[in-house]
Design a protein around this motif. Structure first.
Motif, PDB file in Angstrom:
ATOM      1  N   MET A 107       3.908   5.488  -3.093  1.00 54.09           N
ATOM      2  CA  MET A 107       3.400   4.286  -2.483  1.00 54.09           C
ATOM      3  C   MET A 107       3.746   3.054  -3.305  1.00 54.09           C
ATOM      4  N   HIS A 108       4.350   3.261  -4.454  1.00 59.59           N
ATOM      5  CA  HIS A 108       4.684   2.157  -5.334  1.00 59.59           C
ATOM      6  C   HIS A 108       6.069   1.584  -5.044  1.00 59.59           C
ATOM      7  N   ALA A 109       6.731   2.104  -4.010  1.00 56.84           N
ATOM      8  CA  ALA A 109       8.078   1.642  -3.708  1.00 56.84           C
ATOM      9  C   ALA A 109       8.089   0.211  -3.186  1.00 56.84           C
ATOM     10  N   TRP A 115       3.914  -4.336   1.938  1.00 54.27           N
ATOM     11  CA  TRP A 115       3.115  -3.380   2.700  1.00 54.27           C
ATOM     12  C   TRP A 115       2.321  -4.087   3.789  1.00 54.27           C
ATOM     13  N   HIS A 154       8.485   5.067   2.988  1.00 51.52           N
ATOM     14  CA  HIS A 154       8.073   4.222   1.871  1.00 51.52           C
ATOM     15  C   HIS A 154       6.735   4.674   1.278  1.00 51.52           C
ATOM     16  N   TYR A 155       5.835   5.149   2.116  1.00 51.01           N
ATOM     17  CA  TYR A 155       4.522   5.593   1.628  1.00 51.01           C
ATOM     18  C   TYR A 155       4.663   6.701   0.587  1.00 51.01           C
ATOM     19  N   ASP A 207       7.118   7.087  -1.450  1.00 53.65           N
ATOM     20  CA  ASP A 207       8.025   6.617  -2.506  1.00 53.65           C
ATOM     21  C   ASP A 207       9.480   7.015  -2.307  1.00 53.65           C
ATOM     22  N   ASN A 208       9.934   7.005  -1.069  1.00 53.31           N
ATOM     23  CA  ASN A 208      11.345   7.217  -0.734  1.00 53.31           C
ATOM     24  C   ASN A 208      11.955   8.496  -1.333  1.00 53.31           C
ATOM     25  N   PRO A 209      11.316   9.647  -1.170  1.00 55.35           N
ATOM     26  CA  PRO A 209      11.867  10.862  -1.780  1.00 55.35           C
ATOM     27  C   PRO A 209      13.104  11.347  -1.025  1.00 55.35           C
TER      28      PRO A 209
END
Length: 106
Positions: free
Chosen positions: A1-3, A9, A59-60, A62-64
């Protein structure tokens, strides 16, 4: 979530909420006026909503890389959404009889 930053947001989430509200309002407009052809435009907006939700989900988390398929789905839904919005707008235009006047011949 820090992305994404908090302001970013806020924009993402408010855009999704606004899109949902627009879909609902257009649908209701079709019901209230009895012009159900507006439903085509409302339904045509759904793939774009799916696209936005894919972006927010990716994005939630963190773009894995394990969720990169969401990026592909987002792109596909954007293309489909653009086509369905175009078709819905055309249907409203056609049903409303908003054809441009033909120019007089010289």
């Amino acid at each position: 979530m820090h992305a994404l930053s908090v302001p970013t947001w806020m924009i993402h989430i408010s855009s999704v909420i606004e899109w949902i509200a627009a879909i609902w309002l257009i649908w209701r407009y079709g019901e209230v006026t009895g012009k159900r052809y507006w439903w085509a435009l409302s339904a045509g907006m759904l793939p774009a909503l799916v696209s936005a939700m894919c972006a927010c989900t990716w994005h939630y988390f963190d773009n894995p890389t394990s969720l990169e398929w969401l990026v592909t789905l987002q792109a596909a839904m954007t293309v489909v959404g653009n086509c369905t919005l175009c078709a819905g707008a055309w249907w409203v235009w056609r049903q409303a009889g908003s054809r441009p006047n033909s120019s007089p011949s010289n």
